[in-house]
Structure formats: structure tokens, C-alpha cells
Design a protein around this motif. Structure first.
Motif, short mmCIF file in Angstrom:
data_model
loop_
_atom_site.label_atom_id
_atom_site.label_comp_id
_atom_site.label_asym_id
_atom_site.label_seq_id
_atom_site.Cartn_x
_atom_site.Cartn_y
_atom_site.Cartn_z
N MET A 112 0.83 -1.21 0.00
CA MET A 112 0.00 0.00 0.00
C MET A 112 0.86 1.26 0.00
N ASP A 113 2.14 1.08 0.19
CA ASP A 113 3.12 2.16 0.19
C ASP A 113 3.94 2.09 -1.10
N GLU A 114 4.76 1.07 -1.24
CA GLU A 114 5.64 0.95 -2.40
C GLU A 114 4.87 0.66 -3.69
N GLY A 115 3.88 -0.19 -3.60
CA GLY A 115 3.13 -0.55 -4.81
C GLY A 115 2.34 0.63 -5.37
N PHE A 116 1.60 1.31 -4.50
CA PHE A 116 0.81 2.45 -4.97
C PHE A 116 1.71 3.55 -5.52
N ASN A 117 2.83 3.78 -4.84
CA ASN A 117 3.73 4.84 -5.28
C ASN A 117 4.43 4.48 -6.58
N GLU A 135 13.50 1.05 -14.69
CA GLU A 135 13.68 0.51 -13.34
C GLU A 135 12.72 -0.62 -13.05
N TYR A 136 11.49 -0.53 -13.56
CA TYR A 136 10.49 -1.52 -13.20
C TYR A 136 10.31 -2.60 -14.25
N ALA A 137 11.16 -2.59 -15.27
CA ALA A 137 11.26 -3.71 -16.18
C ALA A 137 12.75 -3.90 -16.43
N PRO A 138 13.49 -4.41 -15.45
CA PRO A 138 14.95 -4.38 -15.48
C PRO A 138 15.56 -5.13 -16.64
N HIS A 139 14.83 -6.04 -17.26
CA HIS A 139 15.37 -6.76 -18.40
C HIS A 139 15.11 -6.03 -19.71
N GLY A 140 14.46 -4.88 -19.63
CA GLY A 140 14.20 -4.10 -20.84
C GLY A 140 13.05 -4.64 -21.67
N GLY A 141 12.29 -5.58 -21.12
CA GLY A 141 11.22 -6.19 -21.89
C GLY A 141 9.87 -5.60 -21.58
N ASN A 142 8.83 -6.31 -22.02
CA ASN A 142 7.47 -5.86 -21.78
C ASN A 142 7.15 -5.91 -20.29
N PRO A 143 6.51 -4.87 -19.76
CA PRO A 143 6.27 -4.85 -18.30
C PRO A 143 5.39 -5.99 -17.82
N VAL A 165 5.05 5.77 -12.43
CA VAL A 165 5.10 5.32 -13.83
C VAL A 165 4.56 6.41 -14.75
N TYR A 166 3.42 6.98 -14.37
CA TYR A 166 2.78 7.99 -15.21
C TYR A 166 3.48 9.34 -15.10
N ALA A 167 4.15 9.60 -13.98
CA ALA A 167 4.93 10.84 -13.87
C ALA A 167 6.03 10.85 -14.91
N SER A 168 6.64 9.71 -15.17
CA SER A 168 7.68 9.63 -16.20
C SER A 168 7.11 9.89 -17.59
N ASP A 169 5.87 9.47 -17.79
CA ASP A 169 5.25 9.68 -19.10
C ASP A 169 5.07 11.15 -19.44
N VAL A 170 4.85 11.98 -18.42
CA VAL A 170 4.50 13.38 -18.68
C VAL A 170 5.65 14.35 -18.44
N PHE A 171 6.67 13.98 -17.65
CA PHE A 171 7.72 14.95 -17.34
C PHE A 171 8.47 15.37 -18.60
N ASN A 172 8.52 16.67 -18.82
CA ASN A 172 9.26 17.24 -19.94
C ASN A 172 8.97 16.51 -21.24
N ARG A 223 11.40 -9.26 -2.88
CA ARG A 223 10.94 -8.00 -2.30
C ARG A 223 10.47 -7.01 -3.36
N HIS A 224 11.30 -6.78 -4.36
CA HIS A 224 10.87 -5.80 -5.36
C HIS A 224 9.70 -6.31 -6.20
N PRO A 225 9.75 -7.53 -6.75
CA PRO A 225 8.61 -7.98 -7.56
C PRO A 225 7.28 -7.99 -6.81
N LEU A 226 7.28 -8.42 -5.54
CA LEU A 226 6.02 -8.59 -4.82
C LEU A 226 5.56 -7.34 -4.09
N THR A 227 6.50 -6.50 -3.65
CA THR A 227 6.14 -5.32 -2.88
C THR A 227 5.94 -4.10 -3.78
N TYR A 228 6.74 -3.99 -4.81
CA TYR A 228 6.69 -2.84 -5.69
C TYR A 228 5.90 -3.13 -6.97
N PHE A 229 6.43 -4.07 -7.76
CA PHE A 229 5.94 -4.14 -9.13
C PHE A 229 4.60 -4.84 -9.28
#
Length: 663
Positions: free
Chosen positions: A434-439, A462-470, A444-451, A498-504
Motif C-alpha cells: 500500500m506504500d511501495e506498490g501504490f507509489n 527501473e520496473y522492467a529491469p530486463h528491458g522487456g514488456n512490463p 510510472v505515469y509521472a515519467s510519461d509526462v515529465f518534460n 521484495r521488489h517484484p512482490l512489494t513494488y511491481f
């Protein structure tokens, strides 16, 4: 005996007939093997309790919702010779609960660095560096200006204060005064530390005062110990704090600086005033001024920096004589303003690095404020150090060596935590998703719009470290039989998961809801409604699930059950695709099977001979009764291919069965 035998035969016949009917209804050929059971996925809510007076069935705080309040006055000294923090923690605690409280519990997170701390036994890797943790000098109750010592016990990272009389229910108050000191951990501190730079040490000071545990309607006292992965769960209130440091140090702290005339030069005060009106970054203290006594208002002794932060759950600060300091205005909805600042050493300067840190911070706050909820604090600070990515209200500690897209991504992510869990005050220690996942989802969308998408898409970084489809990135964790679920306590999740289950996985789950299941409009409305209802409150997981169900107008029980409570796999297979009666003018009959336990809505794309494409959307109700479904897709010309999920948007574990060429 004969009558009993007849009943048994009838029951057996009925059972066989029912099975045959189900098989015919599912159009399930004998050659298709499926693990999907609609009656399991579409069974009951993942939560069984009804809503109550405290947490309503629609996901809102109930009419009798309550939470306690904590206000702090902190006065400490940073000793750069002894490497210690020492001072007083003056706590005003308000008990709004319906229960009288004969004792209080506090977090003592610095004790995690002690050699015998429980956190040293979680991973099996023994820490080699330690401190003595909190050294408590006294604990007293303040009444009518008089301090009376009280009994207390310390258990690992918690302290219980045993009161001479209970704090009354429904608004009773107590005032604690704790005198303490501790040794600051060095580069082994993780979230709080000090490190050498070319021009002096940088101190990142967090979890630096005893903090009240939450007493809530879910568990009473939430005394889960600090073990490392599970972060924090804290009450809201106002924090008034003073930090005394050597004269040559800059302090960057959560909240608003109350005494600039005492700790800044006239030039710096003027430059800050300019920055408050500027969308471009203004230099407050340049690299050339580091080490120059003229950049400080005095040239000996100490200075006390005074900050106040309202309606917050915590504060943190950085301190150094090596800081470069810059700032800019943040434009918020409704004409409101805030300030973005960055402090960093000369090693981090440059337009490809921290020279743009304030720009990144400003852009992220403006986007999150416009999209979800207005940033509530007067200042936001990006501080460079070795904590490497850690968040607190109004301040984030980011990597001293970060540059370019990595610096933008970590900045957006860490400041995004001011929405989750600093504004929406969930329990990070038990429900890290509810902290890492939501954030992770919102940045993700902040990157889409920045500059104009300068650092997009984040999904391929960062969230697709192998460079593939998310969608593919989470599949290894879903198919891994040893993988825990999202709902697992964070400290019980090993680093591998930790990262796959808590964040992604939770972040990608929200992307699926927004882009595949609900649509952007319905998702955004429901999600913003959840944020607004639970701002500065303590939601539980069911509050989120119920809030999304109600706000979006969908019973998403199947999704919460399959994606959050379980690691159900998804495999939607295209079994066949052929013209009806061998005549393309009559359309293409497709047979699609759901072969695993999860279900999802899906899209089928037909590529026609002239290169045009047509798509048909199949809602999740396709799988409400069926393991296999058939459908006639209308066509006006010959086709060359039929493909399920043509954008690879779903976490389908076998894409090899998603496409058929038409002959």
C-alpha cells in the motif's frame, strides 16, 4: 435396502448428468487441459466481515471512525565530534479512542543497530557494525510544569511506558518528556547515516526520536518491531523541532524554517525570496561558497535551526557543511504555491546530475498534485547522500551518484511517497504494497509526462529491469512456486522477491485495473476518491478494496483474490480460428480457452489481408461460467492472422498459444 439403492443410483445419475452438462456448457474438448475453476475465482469476497461504524462497507471511514493524535516538540544537538544526537522529546498525546490506556507504546528504531537486535536474525546474514541504540536518560510525565518520572521497559525496538493512571478515553491527554542520546550509525545505517565527501561529512538523520506507536481500531497497539523491510506506521500531529549544529553547517529539514534571520545570511534570504517566484532553479549557496565563512551568518560556535511541520506523521533532516543549495517555486492547483529545494555536494553537481534535481522534484510534485491530491506542505527537499532512496514527509534522501533518468526516477518515486504513505497513512510495516506498490504505480505515469516524456517509459527502465514488456516482468514471480503473495508481511519476504512482490506486482495490478479492466476514467475517479477519503487517516487493505469496488461500480473480488491474495497464473489460449463454413464473408469462429486459475478481460485482434486491423474486447464475464468460449468475429474480407492480447498487456504466462495464422 432396495429403496436406499435406488436413491444412490439417482444421485449418481444426477451427478454425472451435471458434469456432462457443465462440460457441454464450457465447450471443453477432451484435448484441452485447464486448471481454471470459475467457481473458485468468482466465489466470495476476499474479506468476510461486513463494514462497521469505523470502516464502512463502501470503503470510507465510518461515522464513528477515530484516530489518536501526537504532537511533538523536539530539541536536539548534533555533535559532529562524538557523532551523536542528544536532546529531548516532548510528546503531547491525545487519546481519541473509546478505550482508557493504562500504558503507552513507542517506537525505538535506533535499537535496530544493536548487536542483539531482532533485525539481525531475519535474513541470516549477521551485521558486522553496530551501535548501542537509544540511551534513555529519563522518561517523565509533565503535569502543571512538573516532571514526574514513570516506569518503562524497552523491548528491542519498542518501549512501553507504564502510567500511574490511565489516559482517559474520548479525548484524554498525557504529556511525556524523554531525555535521550544515541550514536549515529555510519555508512551501515541504511536510512540514517553519515558519509565523507570532498568538503565535509553529510549527515542524513531519520528515525531520530522516540515516536508513538499507532493505537487503532484494527489491532489496538500496533507494536510490530522494526526489522528492516517493513517501514513505518505513525500517528499525525504537529512537529516543532530545533536542531543545534556547528555554525558552518546547512540543515535541510522537513517543514518550514522558522528562524531564517538567525541561520541564513541576508543574501540567502533574498535568494530564497527570488526562488519562491521563479519556475527556474535559483542557486542559494553555490559550490564556490562552500568553506567560505561569508556564506554563514556567524563564524564560530553553533546555530540552532528551528522548523515546524503541521499535520505530519514524521520529520527528518540532512546536515552538512558541504552542501550546494538551490530552489524553485512549485505551482499547485488552485493558485497554491510550495518550494522545491535540493542540497548536494560538489561531487554531485552538473546538469547531467544534481543540477537538475530541483527541476525533477518540482515537476513530480506538480504532476502528482494535479493528478491525485494537492501537495500540502510548504517545502519539499531533495537531499543527496548514501541512503540512496528514502522518503519522509517533505524530504527525500536520494543517491549522491545518481544522474539523468536514474535521478529523475528515484526523485519521482521518493517524493511520490508523500502521497503514499505520508498523506494516505497506511501501515507500511504490515502492508508495504500500500506504500511501495501504490507509489510505483503513480510514478510510472509521472515519467510519461515529465518534460514531454524525456525519461519515459519508466516501465522499460527501473520496473522492467530486463528491458522487456512490463507484463512479462512479473511472470517469473507468479510461476515460481516459492513466491509469496502480495499480502505477505514485508519482513517475511526475502530480498529475491521484495521488489517484484512489494513494488511491481501491486503497481502492475493497478495498471491492469486502469488500462484493461476499468478504464482510465473510472479508475482515476475511484482512486482519487480513495485518496481524499483517507488523507491523514489510517486505511486498512479492505478499505482500499471496498473503496475501489464502490467508486468504480465493479465487484472486483475476483481480481483482489487472484492478484493480491494469491499468485494465480493466467494463460488465455487461442485454440482455433477458422472461417465459418469456409466462407470469410460469414466471419471467423474462434475458440478461446482459459487454462490457468486467473481470469482477465482480453482483446482479440484480426489482421485483414489489406493490412487493416479490427479488435474485439471480451469482458471478464466471459469466464464467469466458462473455461472455453467460442465467438464469431465478423469480417468483410480475408484475414491473415488472429491474435489474443496483441499489445502483450496481460501477464499471460504462455504467449506461444495466443496467435493463429489464417489460411
Amino acid at each position: 435396502m432396495k429403496k436406499r439403492y435406488t436413491c444412490s443410483v439417482l444421485l449418481l445419475f444426477c451427478a454425472l448428468a451435471t458434469q456432462a452438462q457443465r462440460r457441454r456448457g464450457n465447450n471443453l474438448p477432451d484435448t484441452i487441459i485447464s486448471n481454471y475453476q470459475p467457481e473458485v475465482l468468482f466465489n466470495t469476497l476476499p474479506y468476510m466481515d461486513k463494514g462497521n461504524e469505523f470502516h464502512s462497507a463502501n470503503g470510507s471511514p465510518g461515522p464513528k471512525y477515530w484516530q489518536n493524535r501526537v504532537d511533538y516538540k523536539l530539541d536536539v544537538k548534533l555533535d559532529t565530534v562524538a557523532k551523536t544526537i542528544s536532546g529531548t522529546d516532548n510528546i503531547s498525546y491525545t487519546n481519541n479512542s473509546p478505550d482508557a490506556l493504562p500504558y503507552l507504546w513507542l517506537h525505538m528504531d535506533q535499537n535496530t543497530y544493536k548487536e542483539n537486535a531482532r533485525s539481525n536474525f531475519v535474513t541470516g546474514r549477521q551485521a558486522t557494525k553496530h551501535t548501542d541504540g537509544y540511551q534513555v536518560e529519563s522518561v517523565s510525565i509533565l503535569q502543571n510544569g512538573k516532571a514526574t518520572k514513570v516506569n518503562y521497559i524497552i523491548t528491542d525496538t519498542r518501549m512501553q511506558v507504564r502510567l500511574p493512571s490511565a489516559v482517559a478515553a474520548n479525548g484524554g491527554k498525557v504529556n511525556l518528556l524523554i531525555r535521550y542520546h544515541y550514536t549515529i550509525p555510519g555508512n551501515f545505517g541504511g536510512r540514517t547515516d553519515y558519509v565523507d565527501t570532498k568538503n565535509g561529512k553529510i549527515y542524513e538523520i531519520a528515525q531520530w526520536y522516540p515516536r508513538m506507536c499507532v493505537y487503532d481500531d484494527s489491532r489496538g497497539w500496533d507494536t510490530a518491531p522494526f526489522l528492516g523491510s517493513g517501514e513505518f506506521y505513525l500517528e499525525y500531529g504537529d512537529i516543532d523541532y530545533k536542531v543545534t549544529v556547528p555554525w558552518d553547517m546547512i540543515v535541510a529539514g522537513s517543514g518550514e524554517l522558522m528562524n531564517p534571520q538567525e541561520v541564513l545570511t541576508a543574501k540567502q534570504i533574498n535568494l530564497l525570496a527570488q526562488a519562491r517566484k521563479s519556475d527556474k532553479t535559483v542557486m542559494i549557496r553555490s559550490a564556490a561558497e562552500i568553506g567560505d565563512p561569508k556564506s554563514r551568518p556567524v563564524s564560530k560556535g553553533t546555530l540552532t535551526w528551528h522548523f515546524i511541520m503541521h499535520n505530519t506523521r514524521d520529520v527528518a533532516f540532512g546536515a552538512s557543511n558541504a552542501y550546494i543549495w538551490d530552489a524553485a517555486r512549485v505551482n499547485l492547483p488552485g493558485g497554491k504555491k510550495s518550494m522545491a529545494m535540493s542540497v548536494y555536494p560538489v561531487e554531485s553537481e552538473g546538469d547531467d546530475a544534481w543540477g537538475r534535481a530541483t527541476e525533477y522534484l518540482k515537476g513530480s510534485i506538480e504532476y502528482f498534485s494535479q493528478k491525485w491530491f494537492v501537495y500540502p506542505y510548504p517545502v519539499a527537499i531533495n537531499e543527496a547522500g548514501i541512503a540512496g532512496g528514502m522518503e519522509y514527509p517533505g524530504i527525500v534522501f536520494d543517491g549522491i551518484t545518481d544522474k539523468g533518468k536514474e535521478l529523475f526516477w528515484v526523485t519521482a518515486h521518493e517524493i511520490g511517497h508523500n502521497w503514499f504513505p505520508m498523506i494516505v497513512g497506511s501501515d507500511e510495516r504490515r502492508f508495504a504494497w500500500m506504500d511501495e506498490g501504490f507509489n510505483t504505480f503513480i510514478d510510472v505515469y509521472a515519467s510519461d509526462v515529465f518534460n514531454k516524456g524525456e525519461y519515459a517509459p519508466k516501465r522499460d527502465g527501473e520496473y522492467a529491469p530486463h528491458g522487456g514488456n512490463p507484463a512479462d516482468e512479473i511472470i517469473p514471480s507468479i510461476v515460481d512456486p516459492n513466491s509469496p503473495t502480495i499480502m505477505t508481511q514485508p519482513d517475511a519476504i526475502s530480498e529475491r522477491y521484495r521488489h517484484p512482490l512489494t513494488y511491481f506486482k501491486p503497481a502492475f495490478g493497478l495498471i491492469l485495473l486502469r488500462e484493461q479492466i476499468l478504464g482510465k476514467d473510472r479508475f482515476d475517479y475511484a482512486f482519487k476518491n480513495y485518496i481524499n477519503k483517507w488523507a491523514y487517516k489510517h486505511p486498512q487493505p479492505e478499505d482500499f478494496f471496498r473503496s475501489m469496488d464502490n467508486g468504480a461500480g465493479e465487484d472486483l473480488s475476483w481480481f483482489w483474490k487472484g492478484w493480491f491474495y494469491n499468485n494465480y497464473k493466467l494463460d488465455i489460449a487461442l485454440i482455433s480460428a477458422q472461417y465459418v463454413n469456409d466462407d470469410y464473408t460469414k466471419g471467423i469462429k474462434i475458440i478461446v480457452a482459459n487454462k490457468e486459475a486467473m481470469a482477465m478481460p482480453f482483446t482479440v485482434e484480426v489482421t485483414l489481408k489489406d493490412g487493416t486491423k479490427q479488435r474485439t474486447y471480451f469482458p471478464v464475464e466471459t469466464w464467469l461460467q466458462n473455461k472455453v468460449t467460442s465467438y464469431n468475429l465478423p469480417t468483410t474480407q480475408q484475414a491473415v492472422n488472429v491474435t489474443i492480447d496483441p499489445d502483450n498487456a496481460l501477464p499471460d504466462i504462455n504467449r506461444g498459444n495466443n496467435s493463429i495464422n489464417i489460411k
